[in-house]
Design a protein around this motif. Structure first.
Motif, PDB file in Angstrom:
ATOM      1  N   ILE A  37      11.892   0.035 -11.565  1.00  0.00           N
ATOM      2  CA  ILE A  37      12.501  -1.286 -11.582  1.00  0.00           C
ATOM      3  C   ILE A  37      12.180  -2.010 -10.288  1.00  0.00           C
ATOM      4  O   ILE A  37      12.106  -1.411  -9.226  1.00  0.00           O
ATOM      5  CB  ILE A  37      14.030  -1.232 -11.779  1.00  0.00           C
ATOM      6  N   GLY A  38      11.947  -3.284 -10.399  1.00  0.00           N
ATOM      7  CA  GLY A  38      11.624  -4.102  -9.242  1.00  0.00           C
ATOM      8  C   GLY A  38      10.855  -5.320  -9.692  1.00  0.00           C
ATOM      9  O   GLY A  38      10.909  -5.719 -10.852  1.00  0.00           O
ATOM     10  N   LEU A  39      10.137  -5.915  -8.782  1.00  0.00           N
ATOM     11  CA  LEU A  39       9.348  -7.103  -9.089  1.00  0.00           C
ATOM     12  C   LEU A  39       7.968  -6.694  -9.560  1.00  0.00           C
ATOM     13  O   LEU A  39       7.341  -5.824  -8.976  1.00  0.00           O
ATOM     14  CB  LEU A  39       9.243  -8.005  -7.861  1.00  0.00           C
ATOM     15  N   GLY A 127       4.110   0.475  -5.344  1.00  0.00           N
ATOM     16  CA  GLY A 127       4.927   1.291  -6.229  1.00  0.00           C
ATOM     17  C   GLY A 127       4.545   1.340  -7.675  1.00  0.00           C
ATOM     18  O   GLY A 127       5.425   1.391  -8.517  1.00  0.00           O
ATOM     19  N   GLY A 128       3.268   1.351  -8.032  1.00  0.00           N
ATOM     20  CA  GLY A 128       2.878   1.568  -9.416  1.00  0.00           C
ATOM     21  C   GLY A 128       2.886   3.058  -9.673  1.00  0.00           C
ATOM     22  O   GLY A 128       1.868   3.708  -9.535  1.00  0.00           O
ATOM     23  N   PHE A 129       4.040   3.614 -10.005  1.00  0.00           N
ATOM     24  CA  PHE A 129       4.186   5.052 -10.112  1.00  0.00           C
ATOM     25  C   PHE A 129       3.715   5.565 -11.457  1.00  0.00           C
ATOM     26  O   PHE A 129       3.799   4.885 -12.463  1.00  0.00           O
ATOM     27  CB  PHE A 129       5.642   5.455  -9.887  1.00  0.00           C
ATOM     28  N   LEU A 138       3.720  13.200  -9.060  1.00  0.00           N
ATOM     29  CA  LEU A 138       4.087  11.790  -9.018  1.00  0.00           C
ATOM     30  C   LEU A 138       3.140  11.086  -8.058  1.00  0.00           C
ATOM     31  O   LEU A 138       2.890  11.578  -6.968  1.00  0.00           O
ATOM     32  CB  LEU A 138       5.527  11.668  -8.519  1.00  0.00           C
ATOM     33  N   TYR A 139       2.575   9.970  -8.461  1.00  0.00           N
ATOM     34  CA  TYR A 139       1.679   9.251  -7.563  1.00  0.00           C
ATOM     35  C   TYR A 139       2.097   7.795  -7.462  1.00  0.00           C
ATOM     36  O   TYR A 139       2.769   7.251  -8.326  1.00  0.00           O
ATOM     37  CB  TYR A 139       0.217   9.341  -8.017  1.00  0.00           C
ATOM     38  N   ALA A 140       1.686   7.169  -6.373  1.00  0.00           N
ATOM     39  CA  ALA A 140       1.917   5.742  -6.167  1.00  0.00           C
ATOM     40  C   ALA A 140       0.568   5.057  -6.143  1.00  0.00           C
ATOM     41  O   ALA A 140      -0.339   5.481  -5.452  1.00  0.00           O
ATOM     42  CB  ALA A 140       2.654   5.501  -4.854  1.00  0.00           C
ATOM     43  N   GLY A 141       0.418   4.017  -6.907  1.00  0.00           N
ATOM     44  CA  GLY A 141      -0.816   3.251  -6.941  1.00  0.00           C
ATOM     45  C   GLY A 141      -0.503   1.777  -6.795  1.00  0.00           C
ATOM     46  O   GLY A 141       0.644   1.408  -6.583  1.00  0.00           O
ATOM     47  N   PRO A 142      -1.497   0.907  -6.902  1.00  0.00           N
ATOM     48  CA  PRO A 142      -1.233  -0.523  -6.768  1.00  0.00           C
ATOM     49  C   PRO A 142      -0.174  -0.962  -7.770  1.00  0.00           C
ATOM     50  O   PRO A 142      -0.220  -0.588  -8.930  1.00  0.00           O
ATOM     51  CB  PRO A 142      -2.584  -1.166  -7.073  1.00  0.00           C
ATOM     52  N   GLY A 143       0.769  -1.715  -7.326  1.00  0.00           N
ATOM     53  CA  GLY A 143       1.834  -2.110  -8.242  1.00  0.00           C
ATOM     54  C   GLY A 143       2.871  -2.981  -7.597  1.00  0.00           C
ATOM     55  O   GLY A 143       2.558  -3.972  -6.982  1.00  0.00           O
ATOM     56  N   ARG A 144       4.139  -2.577  -7.690  1.00  0.00           N
ATOM     57  CA  ARG A 144       5.231  -3.445  -7.300  1.00  0.00           C
ATOM     58  C   ARG A 144       6.246  -2.709  -6.435  1.00  0.00           C
ATOM     59  O   ARG A 144       6.289  -1.499  -6.406  1.00  0.00           O
ATOM     60  CB  ARG A 144       5.892  -3.991  -8.541  1.00  0.00           C
ATOM     61  N   THR A 145       7.099  -3.467  -5.795  1.00  0.00           N
ATOM     62  CA  THR A 145       8.177  -2.919  -4.997  1.00  0.00           C
ATOM     63  C   THR A 145       9.362  -2.613  -5.892  1.00  0.00           C
ATOM     64  O   THR A 145       9.616  -3.323  -6.844  1.00  0.00           O
ATOM     65  CB  THR A 145       8.596  -3.943  -3.935  1.00  0.00           C
ATOM     66  N   GLY A 146      10.106  -1.568  -5.582  1.00  0.00           N
ATOM     67  CA  GLY A 146      11.282  -1.284  -6.381  1.00  0.00           C
ATOM     68  C   GLY A 146      11.837   0.095  -6.161  1.00  0.00           C
ATOM     69  O   GLY A 146      11.656   0.706  -5.110  1.00  0.00           O
ATOM     70  N   LEU A 147      12.505   0.603  -7.206  1.00  0.00           N
ATOM     71  CA  LEU A 147      13.281   1.825  -7.140  1.00  0.00           C
ATOM     72  C   LEU A 147      13.048   2.646  -8.387  1.00  0.00           C
ATOM     73  O   LEU A 147      12.888   2.111  -9.482  1.00  0.00           O
ATOM     74  CB  LEU A 147      14.763   1.435  -7.033  1.00  0.00           C
ATOM     75  N   LEU A 148      13.056   3.964  -8.226  1.00  0.00           N
ATOM     76  CA  LEU A 148      12.914   4.893  -9.337  1.00  0.00           C
ATOM     77  C   LEU A 148      14.014   5.936  -9.169  1.00  0.00           C
ATOM     78  O   LEU A 148      14.142   6.542  -8.093  1.00  0.00           O
ATOM     79  CB  LEU A 148      11.530   5.542  -9.285  1.00  0.00           C
ATOM     80  N   ILE A 149      14.838   6.131 -10.223  1.00  0.00           N
ATOM     81  CA  ILE A 149      15.992   7.022 -10.122  1.00  0.00           C
ATOM     82  C   ILE A 149      16.243   7.680 -11.468  1.00  0.00           C
ATOM     83  O   ILE A 149      16.010   7.075 -12.515  1.00  0.00           O
ATOM     84  CB  ILE A 149      17.228   6.232  -9.639  1.00  0.00           C
ATOM     85  N   GLU A 150      16.673   8.942 -11.429  1.00  0.00           N
ATOM     86  CA  GLU A 150      17.051   9.649 -12.643  1.00  0.00           C
ATOM     87  C   GLU A 150      18.165  10.619 -12.287  1.00  0.00           C
ATOM     88  O   GLU A 150      18.306  11.008 -11.130  1.00  0.00           O
ATOM     89  CB  GLU A 150      15.864  10.385 -13.256  1.00  0.00           C
TER      90      GLU A 150
END
Length: 160
Positions: A37-39, A127-129, A138-150
């Motif tokens: 979630i994020g922009l 944050g394109g996870f 889990l990897y981070a690639g080009p994307g957006r800012t935000g949060l990931l939670i479970e």
């Protein structure tokens, strides 16, 4: 009996729902079913920006166990019912995005609970996870800012 629960967190009224994934090596990698979630547009992020996330969680009874795992791009602080829980994630690499595990049991109560997080972005998000066969899955690639939670919880009577 374990009862999966969805933690709903809102960023400017954008809903996020996820379910808990098993540990690496026991099936699915972390965040296998979670949604970021994020922009969506990284060009809309300015340097030195903070985002506020907050969600009400109503529980019929205080859980006997409640844990979450979370990460963010770039840094976060987490509170439950106004009490500081932690900050993170630790620095890492794109092919092994770090995440943190928290036991929320001492912070939760029966009735209304509030989860809140502040995410700080230094500049443009990465944050394109997604899932990877390298690192921790889990990897981070080009994307957006935000949060990931479970998260997951066990109620006193074993019901969701």
């Amino acid at each position: 009996m374990k009862a999966n629960f969805a933690i709903l967190i809102t960023l400017l009224c954008a809903p996020f729902i996820d379910s808990f994934a098993q540990d690496v090596g026991k099936g699915r990698p972390p965040f296998a079913e979670a949604r970021w979630i994020g922009l969506g547009d990284p060009s809309s992020i300015h340097a030195d920006t903070r985002f506020a996330f907050r969600q009400k969680l109503v529980l019929e009874a205080k859980p006997t166990m409640a844990r979450i795992r979370m990460t963010a791009d770039a840094r976060y602080m987490l509170w439950v019912n106004g009490r500081f829980v932690g900050r993170g994630p630790a620095r890492g690499f794109p092919w092994a995005q770090p995440y943190d595990d928290y036991d929320l049991t001492p912070f939760l109560r029966s009735g209304t609970n509030w989860l809140a997080a502040e995410v700080y972005q230094f500049g443009f998000g990465s944050g394109g996870f997604g899932l990877s066969t390298q690192g921790n899955g889990l990897y981070a690639g080009p994307g957006r800012t935000g949060l990931l939670i479970e998260g997951e919880a066990i109620s006193p009577d074993g019901k969701p």
